[in-house]
Design an enzyme around this catalytic site. Structure first.
Site, PDB file in Angstrom:
ATOM      1  CG  ASP A  18      97.926  45.923  -6.343  1.00 12.76           C
ATOM      2  OD1 ASP A  18      98.213  46.733  -5.452  1.00 12.76           O
ATOM      3  OD2 ASP A  18      98.057  44.685  -6.209  1.00 12.76           O
ATOM      4  CG  ASP A  20     103.296  44.446  -2.857  1.00  8.09           C
ATOM      5  OD1 ASP A  20     104.442  44.064  -3.113  1.00  8.09           O
ATOM      6  OD2 ASP A  20     103.060  45.465  -2.180  1.00  8.09           O
ATOM      7  CB  THR A 113     101.022  50.484  -4.618  1.00 10.75           C
ATOM      8  OG1 THR A 113     101.485  49.560  -3.623  1.00 10.75           O
ATOM      9  CG2 THR A 113     101.862  51.752  -4.550  1.00 10.75           C
ATOM     10  CB  SER A 114      98.198  49.310   0.021  1.00  9.54           C
ATOM     11  OG  SER A 114      96.867  49.281  -0.427  1.00  9.54           O
ATOM     12  CE  LYS A 145      94.948  49.544  -4.126  1.00  9.26           C
ATOM     13  NZ  LYS A 145      95.947  48.684  -4.814  1.00  9.26           N
ATOM     14  CG  ASP A 170      97.243  40.723  -5.650  1.00  3.49           C
ATOM     15  OD1 ASP A 170      97.656  39.943  -4.760  1.00  3.49           O
ATOM     16  OD2 ASP A 170      97.234  41.958  -5.499  1.00  3.49           O
TER      17      ASP A 170
END
Length: 222
Positions: A18, A20, A113-114, A145, A170
């Site tokens: 991931d 962030d 990543t989103s 996600k 995270d």
């Protein structure tokens, strides 16, 4: 699970990372943008912040404003992404991220990543981090996600069985996605420990990467 990892060794064939909160600390920007959004919509900022980490913006909006049309969420999300991409004030690496990525050079790993391409590129650059060659971004998937699609796609692009992958995450949404994908999950930072990852670390200084002759990767945790 404690924020400081219990010493452990994980053996894997690929890492799915991931961005962030895992590689990049962008909390200052996320707080600014989403609290402004919450105020515009008459929502409690603290409650909004409990939802938004790890998800694509439109997916967070669907949770927070369940009666709003999807098209409106997508349009609002596009505006939010533009704001976030332009605002990199306070974006820094998670401690240990630069050395961690350097240790992964030449080993199977991917960014999952989103964020979209523009936002992920801007934040990684602002944090002084190199972009992995394999990247799964918001444009790459049909579901955000906690759906496991992104991690499964990352494993497929690396040519590695999901069961042989380790996810670094995270957020609650990200940890749930990794677990649903059948992968081992390393939680990074204080948010992660609230969602029962398989192993938790304070930051990436607690991870050491060792490449083995048989093609596996040993992760020394703690």
């Amino acid at each position: 699970m404690p924020a400081t990892a219990t010493p452990a060794v994980l053996t894997t064939r690929a890492l799915l990372l991931d961005m962030d909160g895992t590689l990049v600390n962008s909390d200052a920007v996320v707080e600014r943008i989403w609290r402004r959004w919450a105020e515009r919509h008459g929502l409690d900022g603290d409650e909004v912040m409990k939802v938004v980490h790890g998800r694509q913006g439109h997916a967070s909006m669907a949770v927070l404003l369940p009666g709003r049309p999807v098209e409106q969420n997508l349009a609002d999300n596009a505006r939010m992404l533009a704001e976030e991409t332009a605002d990199t004030d306070g974006v820094v690496e998670i401690p240990g991220a630069r050395a961690f990525l350097a240790a992964l050079a030449g080993l199977p790993h991917a960014l999952v990543t989103s964020a979209d391409v523009a936002l992920s590129t801007a934040r990684m650059k602002a944090a002084g981090l190199p972009l992995p060659a394999v990247r799964v971004t918001a444009e790459s998937v049909g579901a955000s996600k906690p759906d496991p699609e992104g991690f499964l796609k990352g494993a497929a692009e690396l040519g590695v069985d999901p069961a042989h992958c380790v996810v670094f995450e995270d957020s609650g949404a990200g940890i749930a996605a990794g677990r649903s994908a059948g992968m081992t999950v390393v939680g990074v930072g204080p948010r992660a420990v609230l969602h029962d990852p398989d192993v938790a670390v304070r930051d990436l200084t607690q991870v050491r990467v060792e490449a083995s002759a048989d093609g596996t990767i040993r992760l020394h945790i703690g």
